[in-house]
Design an enzyme around this catalytic site. Structure first.
Site, mmCIF file in Angstrom:
data_model
loop_
_atom_site.group_PDB
_atom_site.id
_atom_site.type_symbol
_atom_site.label_atom_id
_atom_site.label_comp_id
_atom_site.label_asym_id
_atom_site.label_seq_id
_atom_site.Cartn_x
_atom_site.Cartn_y
_atom_site.Cartn_z
ATOM 1 N N TYR A 170 25.034 2.845 53.261
ATOM 2 C CA TYR A 170 24.331 2.634 54.438
ATOM 3 C C TYR A 170 25.419 2.629 55.825
ATOM 4 C CZ TYR A 170 20.511 0.894 57.311
ATOM 5 O OH TYR A 170 19.331 0.919 58.299
ATOM 6 N N LYS A 215 22.647 4.982 60.246
ATOM 7 C CA LYS A 215 21.744 4.176 61.357
ATOM 8 C C LYS A 215 22.377 4.956 62.736
ATOM 9 C CE LYS A 215 19.544 1.621 60.900
ATOM 10 N NZ LYS A 215 17.989 1.490 60.959
ATOM 11 N N HIS A 342 13.719 0.091 51.870
ATOM 12 C CA HIS A 342 14.505 -0.366 52.959
ATOM 13 C C HIS A 342 15.356 -1.724 52.694
ATOM 14 C CE1 HIS A 342 14.081 -3.320 56.332
ATOM 15 N NE2 HIS A 342 14.439 -2.076 57.074
HETATM 16 O O1 GKR Z 1 20.522 -3.913 60.431
HETATM 17 O O2 GKR Z 1 20.842 -2.718 62.040
HETATM 18 C C1 GKR Z 1 20.255 -2.993 61.091
HETATM 19 C C2 GKR Z 1 19.028 -2.034 60.770
HETATM 20 O O3 GKR Z 1 18.706 -1.302 61.841
HETATM 21 C C3 GKR Z 1 17.922 -2.888 60.076
HETATM 22 O O4 GKR Z 1 17.736 -3.735 61.149
HETATM 23 C C4 GKR Z 1 16.695 -2.030 59.925
HETATM 24 O O5 GKR Z 1 15.759 -2.625 59.570
HETATM 25 O O6 GKR Z 1 18.059 -0.837 58.267
HETATM 26 C C5 GKR Z 1 16.730 -0.997 58.702
HETATM 27 C C6 GKR Z 1 16.104 0.225 58.954
HETATM 28 O O7 GKR Z 1 16.173 0.846 58.042
HETATM 29 O O8 GKR Z 1 15.287 0.429 60.009
HETATM 30 MG MG MG Z 2 14.754 2.523 58.888
#
Ligand code: GKR
Ligand code: MG
Length: 446
Positions: A170, A215, A342
């Site tokens: 990730y 992300k 997820h």
């Molecule tokens: O932890 O910043 C994060 C992610 O954006 C998370 O909040 C999301 O829920 O990882 C997640 C996603 O796949 O959307």
């Molecule tokens: Mg997502």
């Protein structure tokens, strides 16, 4: 009912776990994220563990359920939903509304419901809050039941269909350190394509992950396209995913799909809302995945009717537990929808639960997301080890993890000592430490 299986005590331990400064569309992760550890102790002396979100809105729902559960059997996990509803409080009245969070564009969320401040799991509803709490109690009951019977949780779910579960790296754009101070790690900053490739190389080297998810929604799409292109060059043929958490318009999403169609395994939540996702799906062959527009069973029919997504990311926390995750998998199988998994910031209890349920899902053909490598702390011992990007499915009784009580106590102390700023995750508020004028952007941002 076997007297040994009756719940005698439930312990709730809210904790704050260190989190690095990972960037997303809302802002940046706080220096520590709230989680809740649920422990169910039976008359037979078995102790079962569960983990879920720990913000105060979840604690308000967990406390009455913890009081109501003693006297019930750990086998009665179907009864938890009614027990939680009867125990109260009405989740729509629990906790404060999200502050500093702009609501999404019209048509994405009803006016009386907020977006999920730290989780980015689509619209935040009363039902999802309660399901996220019940899931930790279900996991704890199954862990205790498994320990009593000498069976792994996967056996209680019908048995494993694989011996290892594959996870995905990730990748996050991130800062070196939190602007207001706080715990640091040794990953350093990653703010451009070269930084993302360096991060991916470390995940490859240390964990053996085969697939990479970036992300997105942090920088303008051109920069994120460049990062994916750089990954494709560095790791030819590896599965790549990009997830801007609904930050783009339909037009931008289609442009990104055109640019990256040859290298993406799937594009995750490019835009917000089922209608926007359907419009994108109609204009591209790149598979669309979601953990934002299909997050409850109620949202499934519309998304299917509009052919908005080809892959749904399950998550046992907000889908309501391990059994309900299997129900979602059956639905996906029936309608030919792909299934992935997820993750949000989590510790080893959740990771064990994810691995146990993933082991039972024949239709799970994508590497699961996990934030776990970003976590430097844990309440379970020993720390799980990824080999070739995979975790071995434990056949030990229950979840197969042991609680480190000293670690739990230390993280709980941090929660007790917090002045209230970190107890409710708010990535936009964390960003305001660096940029006082910051507001979580309205979507579409680009
Ligand atoms: O932890 O910043 C994060 C992610 O954006 C998370 O909040 C999301 O829920 O990882 C997640 C996603 O796949 O959307
Ligand atoms: Mg997502």
């Amino acid at each position: 009912m076997d007297a040994k299986l009756i719940v005698e005590e439930v312990r709730l331990t809210p904790i704050l776990i260190s989190d690095p400064p990972l960037l997303n569309v809302q802002g940046v992760h706080q220096p520590a994220t709230p989680r809740l550890v649920v422990e169910v102790v039976t008359a037979g002396g078995a102790s079962g563990l569960g983990e879920t979100y720990g913000d105060s809105v979840y604690l308000d729902l967990a406390r009455p359920l913890a009081e109501a559960l003693p006297g019930h059997s750990v086998t009665d996990v179907n009864g938890l939903f009614a027990l939680a509803a009867a125990a109260g409080p009405d989740p729509s009245s629990a906790g404060a509304p999200d502050e500093g969070i702009d609501r999404p564009a019209a048509g994405v969320a009803p006016r009386d419901e907020g977006v999920d401040a730290g989780g980015l799991r689509g619209v935040r509803t009363a039902d999802k809050l309660r399901l996220s709490v019940v899931s930790a109690f279900e996991t704890a009951c199954l862990d205790a039941l498994g320990k009593t019977l000498g069976l792994p949780v996967h056996a209680l779910l019908g048995g494993k269909v694989r011996d290892t579960v594959e996870y995905s790296a990730y990748l996050f754009h991130r800062w070196d350190a939190h602007p207001g101070g706080g715990p640091t790690d040794d990953w350093g900053a990653a703010l451009d394509p070269a930084g993302i490739v360096a991060q991916a190389r470390r995940f490859d080297r240390e964990y053996g992950f085969r697939s990479f998810k970036l992300k997105g929604g942090v920088f303008e799409p051109e920069r994120e396209i460049a990062a994916i292109r750089a990954l494709a060059e560095a790791f030819p043929g590896r599965p790549l995913r990009l997830d801007p958490n609904g930050a783009w318009s339909v037009e931008t999403s289609l442009a990104v799909a055109r640019e990256l169609g040859d290298v993406l395994e799937y594009l995750e939540d490019p835009a917000s809302g089922t209608d926007a996702m359907a419009a994108i799906a109609a204009g591209t062959d790149v598979p669309l995945a979601t953990n934002m527009c299909v997050t409850t069973f109620e949202e499934v029919p519309e998304a299917l009717a509009k052919e908005a997504v080809r892959i749904v990311l399950c998550d046992h926390h907000y889908w309501g537990g391990l059994h309900r995750t299997r129900e979602l998998a059956a639905l996906c199988r029936t309608y030919g929808i792909g299934l992935s998994m997820h993750s949000n910031t989590h510790l080893g209890i959740s990771l064990a639960a994810m691995t146990q349920v993933a082991a039972t899902l024949p239709e799970l053909r994508y590497a699961c997301d996990t934030h776990y490598p970003w976590q430097t702390e844990d309440v379970v011992t020993p720390r799980p080890v990824f080999r070739a990007g995979r975790l071995t499915v434990s056949d030990a009784p229950g979840l197969g993890v042991a609680l480190d009580r000293d670690a739990l106590a230390a993280l709980h102390r941090r929660w007790l000592e917090d002045d209230g700023t970190l107890r409710d995750r708010d990535d936009a508020a964390a960003m305001r430490v660096a940029d006082p004028g910051w507001r979580a952007p309205r979507v579409p941002r680009w």
